[in-house]
Design a protein around this motif. Structure first.
Motif, PDB file in Angstrom:
ATOM      1  N   LYS A 145       0.825  -1.220   0.000  1.00 54.28           N
ATOM      2  CA  LYS A 145       0.000   0.000   0.000  1.00 54.28           C
ATOM      3  C   LYS A 145       0.858   1.269   0.000  1.00 54.28           C
ATOM      4  CE  LYS A 145      -0.669  -0.257   5.060  1.00 54.28           C
ATOM      5  NZ  LYS A 145      -0.407  -1.643   5.403  1.00 54.28           N
ATOM      6  N   TYR A 146       2.149   1.119   0.320  1.00 54.06           N
ATOM      7  CA  TYR A 146       3.065   2.265   0.335  1.00 54.06           C
ATOM      8  C   TYR A 146       3.959   2.324  -0.895  1.00 54.06           C
ATOM      9  CZ  TYR A 146       1.941   2.110   5.353  1.00 54.06           C
ATOM     10  OH  TYR A 146       1.293   2.082   6.562  1.00 54.06           O
ATOM     11  N   LYS A 147       3.616   1.587  -1.942  1.00 54.48           N
ATOM     12  CA  LYS A 147       4.542   1.392  -3.058  1.00 54.48           C
ATOM     13  C   LYS A 147       5.053   2.688  -3.665  1.00 54.48           C
ATOM     14  CE  LYS A 147       0.945   0.896  -6.617  1.00 54.48           C
ATOM     15  NZ  LYS A 147       0.419   0.006  -7.689  1.00 54.48           N
ATOM     16  N   GLN A 148       4.246   3.754  -3.700  1.00 53.85           N
ATOM     17  CA  GLN A 148       4.665   5.005  -4.310  1.00 53.85           C
ATOM     18  C   GLN A 148       5.215   6.005  -3.294  1.00 53.85           C
ATOM     19  OE1 GLN A 148       5.085   5.182  -7.388  1.00 53.85           O
ATOM     20  NE2 GLN A 148       3.919   3.373  -7.994  1.00 53.85           N
ATOM     21  N   PHE A 149       5.218   5.646  -2.020  1.00 52.96           N
ATOM     22  CA  PHE A 149       5.790   6.527  -0.998  1.00 52.96           C
ATOM     23  C   PHE A 149       7.314   6.497  -1.111  1.00 52.96           C
ATOM     24  CE2 PHE A 149       2.352   7.171   2.354  1.00 52.96           C
ATOM     25  CZ  PHE A 149       1.322   6.797   1.515  1.00 52.96           C
ATOM     26  N   SER A 150       7.972   7.591  -0.761  1.00 58.06           N
ATOM     27  CA  SER A 150       9.433   7.563  -0.677  1.00 58.06           C
ATOM     28  C   SER A 150       9.820   6.735   0.543  1.00 58.06           C
ATOM     29  CB  SER A 150      10.003   8.980  -0.562  1.00 58.06           C
ATOM     30  OG  SER A 150       9.534   9.614   0.602  1.00 58.06           O
ATOM     31  N   ALA A 151      10.920   6.016   0.444  1.00 52.59           N
ATOM     32  CA  ALA A 151      11.318   5.096   1.516  1.00 52.59           C
ATOM     33  C   ALA A 151      11.520   5.817   2.841  1.00 52.59           C
ATOM     34  CB  ALA A 151      12.591   4.359   1.109  1.00 52.59           C
ATOM     35  N   ASN A 152      12.090   7.037   2.784  1.00 52.87           N
ATOM     36  CA  ASN A 152      12.365   7.736   4.045  1.00 52.87           C
ATOM     37  C   ASN A 152      11.129   8.363   4.673  1.00 52.87           C
ATOM     38  OD1 ASN A 152      11.979   9.894   2.343  1.00 52.87           O
ATOM     39  ND2 ASN A 152      14.073  10.673   2.475  1.00 52.87           N
ATOM     40  N   SER A 153       9.962   8.225   4.036  1.00 54.65           N
ATOM     41  CA  SER A 153       8.724   8.732   4.629  1.00 54.65           C
ATOM     42  C   SER A 153       8.020   7.671   5.466  1.00 54.65           C
ATOM     43  CB  SER A 153       7.775   9.233   3.527  1.00 54.65           C
ATOM     44  OG  SER A 153       7.229   8.148   2.787  1.00 54.65           O
ATOM     45  N   LEU A 154       8.494   6.446   5.401  1.00 49.99           N
ATOM     46  CA  LEU A 154       7.868   5.353   6.147  1.00 49.99           C
ATOM     47  C   LEU A 154       8.219   5.436   7.628  1.00 49.99           C
ATOM     48  CD1 LEU A 154       8.465   2.201   3.898  1.00 49.99           C
ATOM     49  CD2 LEU A 154       6.448   3.675   3.969  1.00 49.99           C
ATOM     50  N   PRO A 155       7.346   4.925   8.501  1.00 44.66           N
ATOM     51  CA  PRO A 155       7.718   4.777   9.909  1.00 44.66           C
ATOM     52  C   PRO A 155       8.946   3.883  10.035  1.00 44.66           C
ATOM     53  CG  PRO A 155       5.372   4.398   9.604  1.00 44.66           C
ATOM     54  CD  PRO A 155       5.979   4.469   8.234  1.00 44.66           C
ATOM     55  N   TYR A 156       9.674   4.033  11.134  1.00 40.39           N
ATOM     56  CA  TYR A 156      10.940   3.322  11.305  1.00 40.39           C
ATOM     57  C   TYR A 156      10.786   1.810  11.154  1.00 40.39           C
ATOM     58  CZ  TYR A 156      15.395   1.923  13.351  1.00 40.39           C
ATOM     59  OH  TYR A 156      16.632   1.358  13.548  1.00 40.39           O
ATOM     60  N   GLY A 157       9.767   1.247  11.774  1.00 35.78           N
ATOM     61  CA  GLY A 157       9.580  -0.199  11.698  1.00 35.78           C
ATOM     62  C   GLY A 157       9.353  -0.680  10.279  1.00 35.78           C
ATOM     63  N   ASP A 158       8.614   0.112   9.493  1.00 36.44           N
ATOM     64  CA  ASP A 158       8.370  -0.258   8.101  1.00 36.44           C
ATOM     65  C   ASP A 158       9.624  -0.108   7.254  1.00 36.44           C
ATOM     66  OD1 ASP A 158       5.734  -1.029   8.410  1.00 36.44           O
ATOM     67  OD2 ASP A 158       4.926   0.963   8.023  1.00 36.44           O
ATOM     68  N   GLN A 159      10.477   0.847   7.596  1.00 36.97           N
ATOM     69  CA  GLN A 159      11.752   0.960   6.886  1.00 36.97           C
ATOM     70  C   GLN A 159      12.607  -0.284   7.119  1.00 36.97           C
ATOM     71  OE1 GLN A 159      14.008   4.621   7.063  1.00 36.97           O
ATOM     72  NE2 GLN A 159      12.170   5.839   7.476  1.00 36.97           N
ATOM     73  N   ARG A 160      12.573  -0.789   8.335  1.00 30.21           N
ATOM     74  CA  ARG A 160      13.292  -2.035   8.638  1.00 30.21           C
ATOM     75  C   ARG A 160      12.746  -3.187   7.787  1.00 30.21           C
ATOM     76  NH1 ARG A 160      18.254  -2.394  11.015  1.00 30.21           N
ATOM     77  NH2 ARG A 160      18.438  -0.866  12.656  1.00 30.21           N
ATOM     78  N   LYS A 161      11.430  -3.271   7.707  1.00 33.44           N
ATOM     79  CA  LYS A 161      10.817  -4.341   6.917  1.00 33.44           C
ATOM     80  C   LYS A 161      11.142  -4.175   5.432  1.00 33.44           C
ATOM     81  CE  LYS A 161       6.484  -4.145   8.316  1.00 33.44           C
ATOM     82  NZ  LYS A 161       5.065  -4.568   8.402  1.00 33.44           N
ATOM     83  N   ASN A 185       9.833  -0.451  18.674  1.00 31.06           N
ATOM     84  CA  ASN A 185       9.071  -0.559  19.914  1.00 31.06           C
ATOM     85  C   ASN A 185       8.552  -1.992  20.042  1.00 31.06           C
ATOM     86  OD1 ASN A 185       6.553  -0.837  18.488  1.00 31.06           O
ATOM     87  ND2 ASN A 185       6.497   1.387  18.213  1.00 31.06           N
ATOM     88  N   PRO A 186       7.987  -2.367  21.202  1.00 27.65           N
ATOM     89  CA  PRO A 186       7.554  -3.762  21.403  1.00 27.65           C
ATOM     90  C   PRO A 186       6.554  -4.259  20.362  1.00 27.65           C
ATOM     91  CG  PRO A 186       7.664  -2.635  23.505  1.00 27.65           C
ATOM     92  CD  PRO A 186       7.894  -1.590  22.456  1.00 27.65           C
ATOM     93  N   THR A 187       5.631  -3.389  19.939  1.00 32.28           N
ATOM     94  CA  THR A 187       4.645  -3.800  18.937  1.00 32.28           C
ATOM     95  C   THR A 187       5.318  -4.096  17.603  1.00 32.28           C
ATOM     96  OG1 THR A 187       2.931  -2.457  19.989  1.00 32.28           O
ATOM     97  CG2 THR A 187       2.547  -3.129  17.704  1.00 32.28           C
ATOM     98  N   GLU A 188       6.256  -3.236  17.192  1.00 34.53           N
ATOM     99  CA  GLU A 188       6.982  -3.440  15.942  1.00 34.53           C
ATOM    100  C   GLU A 188       7.839  -4.695  16.013  1.00 34.53           C
ATOM    101  OE1 GLU A 188       7.580   1.211  14.482  1.00 34.53           O
ATOM    102  OE2 GLU A 188       8.959   0.336  15.948  1.00 34.53           O
ATOM    103  N   THR A 189       8.436  -4.942  17.171  1.00 28.26           N
ATOM    104  CA  THR A 189       9.268  -6.134  17.341  1.00 28.26           C
ATOM    105  C   THR A 189       8.432  -7.403  17.218  1.00 28.26           C
ATOM    106  OG1 THR A 189      10.811  -4.950  18.789  1.00 28.26           O
ATOM    107  CG2 THR A 189      10.839  -7.351  18.904  1.00 28.26           C
ATOM    108  N   LYS A 194       6.893 -12.185  13.661  1.00 28.03           N
ATOM    109  CA  LYS A 194       5.960 -12.901  12.798  1.00 28.03           C
ATOM    110  C   LYS A 194       6.445 -12.882  11.346  1.00 28.03           C
ATOM    111  CE  LYS A 194       1.928 -11.774  15.665  1.00 28.03           C
ATOM    112  NZ  LYS A 194       0.670 -10.981  15.737  1.00 28.03           N
ATOM    113  N   THR A 195       7.012 -11.751  10.923  1.00 30.10           N
ATOM    114  CA  THR A 195       7.488 -11.621   9.546  1.00 30.10           C
ATOM    115  C   THR A 195       8.663 -12.560   9.288  1.00 30.10           C
ATOM    116  OG1 THR A 195       6.804  -9.297   9.477  1.00 30.10           O
ATOM    117  CG2 THR A 195       8.402 -10.014   7.830  1.00 30.10           C
ATOM    118  N   ILE A 196       9.592 -12.645  10.230  1.00 33.50           N
ATOM    119  CA  ILE A 196      10.760 -13.511  10.066  1.00 33.50           C
ATOM    120  C   ILE A 196      10.332 -14.979  10.004  1.00 33.50           C
ATOM    121  CG2 ILE A 196      12.904 -14.320  11.135  1.00 33.50           C
ATOM    122  CD1 ILE A 196      13.290 -11.472  12.223  1.00 33.50           C
TER     123      ILE A 196
END
Length: 257
Positions: A145-161, A185-189, A194-196
């Motif tokens: 859903k973020y495909k056209q967003f610039s990478a540096n505009s994503l939240p930190y956790g999404d940048q990691r993903k 943060n704990p929620t992102e972790t 789950k992603t890994i």
């Protein structure tokens, strides 16, 4: 070594007179999820850098799927089947999320410069395939859903993903994750865990990760290895390893109770 993805035999490296890593032995089987932990400065990222060709070991041998890869350039290591992430996020910040993943497909592109300049059918066919592949990977990470967003505009956790998604786009047989939960943060972790697991199960992926977050380590790793002063201090079942007195001393000091 028949079903081993990665084997390190007596691997070591010196920087001048400093022995940063010595007698490092490791064998990872297909689809295994192994954690490499240790205090800061223990040599963990140095091990990653040797495996990925950033550094060439001064001692020992490294094998990927039975092929010796000592001294092989990093871009060739990627072609052989190793992908990695970094402690500090290294995205192309001003490019789109989609383009960050498509860049990782470069090694598989076959069309020529001329075909690209004149936008031939071969060019469009390949671009369509790569675009489809990138979108499929982004959807796995819930980033489509973020495909056209610039990478540096994503939240930190999404940048990691996104960095992990880009690594997956190279079609690795071995994925190296260097502190993937750093800064989360704990929620992102929890979501990262789950992603890994999903990556390992969906792609039969072999994963080696460095991490300080013990909740993540104990939650997903099947085996742990502890590095201290460049040498293996302990390895085995995660619960047994973190309760080993030698490991406790290494993290908390020799006098720790």
């Amino acid at each position: 070594m028949s079903n081993s993805v990665l084997v390190c035999e007596n691997v070591g490296i010196k920087f001048g007179g400093l022995q940063a890593v010595s007698d490092f032995n490791l064998e990872i089987k297909q689809k295994e999820l192994l954690g490499l932990i240790g205090p800061n400065g223990a040599g963990k990222t140095t091990v990653f850098n040797m495996i990925t060709g950033v550094y060439s070991p001064t001692e020992g041998d490294i094998y990927l799927n039975g092929n010796r890869i000592n001294g092989v350039k990093p871009y060739k290591i990627v072609e052989y089947g190793i992908a990695r992430t970094f402690q500090n996020i290294r995205l192309f910040g001003y490019l789109s999320v989609l383009d960050n993943v498509k860049i990782a497909c470069n090694k598989d592109m076959k069309y020529s410069i001329t075909q690209g300049m004149f936008r031939t059918k071969g060019y469009w066919d390949e671009e369509y395939e790569i675009n489809t592949k990138a979108m499929e990977i982004l959807s796995i990470f819930n980033l489509d859903k973020y495909k056209q967003f610039s990478a540096n505009s994503l939240p930190y956790g999404d940048q990691r993903k996104l960095e992990i998604a880009r690594a997956m786009a190279t079609n690795p047989s071995l994925l190296l994750l260097d502190e993937p939960a750093a800064g989360m943060n704990p929620t992102e972790t929890e979501e990262l865990m789950k992603t890994i697991r999903l990556i390992r199960d969906k792609f039969d992926m072999t994963i080696l990760l460095i991490e300080h977050d013990m909740k993540l380590v104990l939650g997903i790793c099947e085996r742990l290895m502890v590095l201290n002063y460049g040498k293996i201090l302990a390895e085995g079942n995660p619960t047994d390893v973190i309760n080993d007195q030698k490991v406790i001393n290494a993290y908390l000091g020799t006098g720790a109770v």
